[in-house]
Design a protein around this motif. Sequence first.
Motif, short mmCIF file in Angstrom:
data_model
loop_
_atom_site.label_atom_id
_atom_site.label_comp_id
_atom_site.label_asym_id
_atom_site.label_seq_id
_atom_site.Cartn_x
_atom_site.Cartn_y
_atom_site.Cartn_z
N LYS A 18 0.83 -1.21 0.00
CA LYS A 18 0.00 0.00 0.00
C LYS A 18 0.87 1.26 0.00
O LYS A 18 0.61 2.21 -0.74
CB LYS A 18 -0.92 0.00 1.22
CG LYS A 18 -2.09 -0.95 1.13
CD LYS A 18 -2.94 -0.82 2.40
CE LYS A 18 -4.09 -1.79 2.40
NZ LYS A 18 -4.86 -1.70 3.65
N LYS A 19 1.89 1.26 0.85
CA LYS A 19 2.80 2.41 0.90
C LYS A 19 3.48 2.61 -0.45
O LYS A 19 3.63 3.75 -0.92
CB LYS A 19 3.85 2.19 1.98
CG LYS A 19 3.32 2.20 3.41
CD LYS A 19 4.43 1.92 4.41
CE LYS A 19 3.90 1.83 5.83
NZ LYS A 19 4.98 1.50 6.79
N GLU A 68 -9.55 -0.40 -4.98
CA GLU A 68 -10.05 0.88 -4.50
C GLU A 68 -8.99 1.97 -4.54
O GLU A 68 -9.31 3.16 -4.54
CB GLU A 68 -10.59 0.71 -3.07
CG GLU A 68 -11.86 -0.13 -3.01
CD GLU A 68 -12.32 -0.42 -1.60
OE1 GLU A 68 -11.50 -0.22 -0.67
OE2 GLU A 68 -13.48 -0.83 -1.42
N MET A 69 -7.70 1.56 -4.57
CA MET A 69 -6.61 2.52 -4.68
C MET A 69 -6.30 2.85 -6.14
O MET A 69 -5.40 3.65 -6.42
CB MET A 69 -5.35 1.96 -4.01
CG MET A 69 -5.47 1.79 -2.50
SD MET A 69 -3.98 1.05 -1.78
CE MET A 69 -2.82 2.44 -1.93
N LYS A 93 1.92 6.41 -7.03
CA LYS A 93 0.81 7.20 -7.57
C LYS A 93 1.09 8.70 -7.45
O LYS A 93 0.71 9.47 -8.33
CB LYS A 93 -0.47 6.86 -6.79
CG LYS A 93 -1.04 5.47 -7.07
CD LYS A 93 -1.78 5.43 -8.39
CE LYS A 93 -2.47 4.11 -8.60
NZ LYS A 93 -3.17 4.06 -9.90
N GLU A 105 -8.79 -4.04 -1.84
CA GLU A 105 -8.16 -2.82 -1.31
C GLU A 105 -7.36 -2.10 -2.38
O GLU A 105 -7.40 -0.88 -2.49
CB GLU A 105 -7.28 -3.17 -0.12
CG GLU A 105 -8.06 -3.69 1.09
CD GLU A 105 -7.20 -3.76 2.33
OE1 GLU A 105 -6.47 -2.80 2.60
OE2 GLU A 105 -7.25 -4.79 3.04
N PHE A 106 -6.62 -2.86 -3.18
CA PHE A 106 -5.81 -2.24 -4.22
C PHE A 106 -6.67 -1.74 -5.38
O PHE A 106 -6.33 -0.75 -6.03
CB PHE A 106 -4.74 -3.21 -4.72
CG PHE A 106 -3.65 -3.45 -3.71
CD1 PHE A 106 -2.72 -2.45 -3.44
CD2 PHE A 106 -3.57 -4.64 -3.00
CE1 PHE A 106 -1.73 -2.65 -2.50
CE2 PHE A 106 -2.58 -4.84 -2.05
CZ PHE A 106 -1.66 -3.84 -1.80
N VAL A 141 2.40 1.68 -3.43
CA VAL A 141 1.42 2.17 -4.41
C VAL A 141 1.18 3.66 -4.22
O VAL A 141 1.16 4.44 -5.19
CB VAL A 141 0.10 1.38 -4.30
CG1 VAL A 141 -1.00 2.05 -5.12
CG2 VAL A 141 0.30 -0.05 -4.78
N GLU A 142 0.97 4.08 -2.98
CA GLU A 142 0.73 5.50 -2.71
C GLU A 142 1.89 6.36 -3.16
O GLU A 142 1.70 7.44 -3.73
CB GLU A 142 0.48 5.69 -1.21
CG GLU A 142 -0.85 5.13 -0.72
CD GLU A 142 -0.97 5.14 0.79
OE1 GLU A 142 0.04 5.49 1.46
OE2 GLU A 142 -2.04 4.80 1.33
#
Length: 293
Positions: free
Chosen positions: A163-164, A193-194, A170, A190-191, A166-167
């Motif tokens: 998640k970190k 939705e990201m 992005k 979850e991904f 990907v953020e």
Amino acid sequence: MSPGDNLSFSIGLAQVSEFSFVTYAFALQLGILSTTSSDLLMAITALSMTLTPIFSLTLDKVILPKLEKSKAKPRQEADLIDKKNKVILVGFSHFGSTMGRFLRANGIEATVLDFNPDQVDLLRKMGFRVYFGDATRLDLLHAAGAEDAKILISAINSTETNKKLVELCKEHFPHLEIMIRTKNRYDAFEFMEMGVENIYREHLDTSIRMGQEALQKLGFRAHTVHRLAAQFRKYDEDSLKVLVNYRSNQAEYISKVRKQIEIQEALLSGELSRKFSMNDQAWDSDQLKEAKD
């Protein structure tokens, strides 16, 4: 025992038990202790019971962290990355190393990052070019050439770390095509939705491949099985796009899952009866082989 354990036991043993109040009362009644002595011992007991939690908290929050820090290994600095490629591969354990070997076997070199120093040392001995470093650090991604790379593949087995990552990508490298490994469909939600489109559930392909081989052992042709597997994978991935909208409502989610399963099975059954037959003569037909001979 370690110094930390010794200190913990010492603080625990220093506290007088509350059962001692009963002992003092009996001793006072039997004339073993005077009133002054009994009062003094009660005060000491109460004080030790009051101070022990404070000492324990100080030990846990202040002393033990310092002891751990003093004996911890010095943190290894990230490697200097001297080669940049169009693909950045993060995580090079069993999953990632298989991916890396496949790419390299087909002429594609990847800049490989891994945050496990022991794993990095072992892989280097095996002949792999692996760089040690934390891929969730912006400076390391810059050093790895994220500005010019086309694809970032994460083979990390940690949802939170992914998640970190990907953020970070992005925000700073929006041009990067991100390919993410996930454990299951719930992580995949979850991904999604990201905004991640390229999501790969680690057990999906293995499960389908095992199913393919089971069908072949039951007499299905290899070409038929290959196409059925491709259709099943497509239907399953399409269903994720529907189910992600209901994952916060368990009752609705279960209802939609049942519906999607019915739809998938109906579609596959129709495909098998309409286009794919048990007599599919592609790829591994014994009859074709015999005719050629």
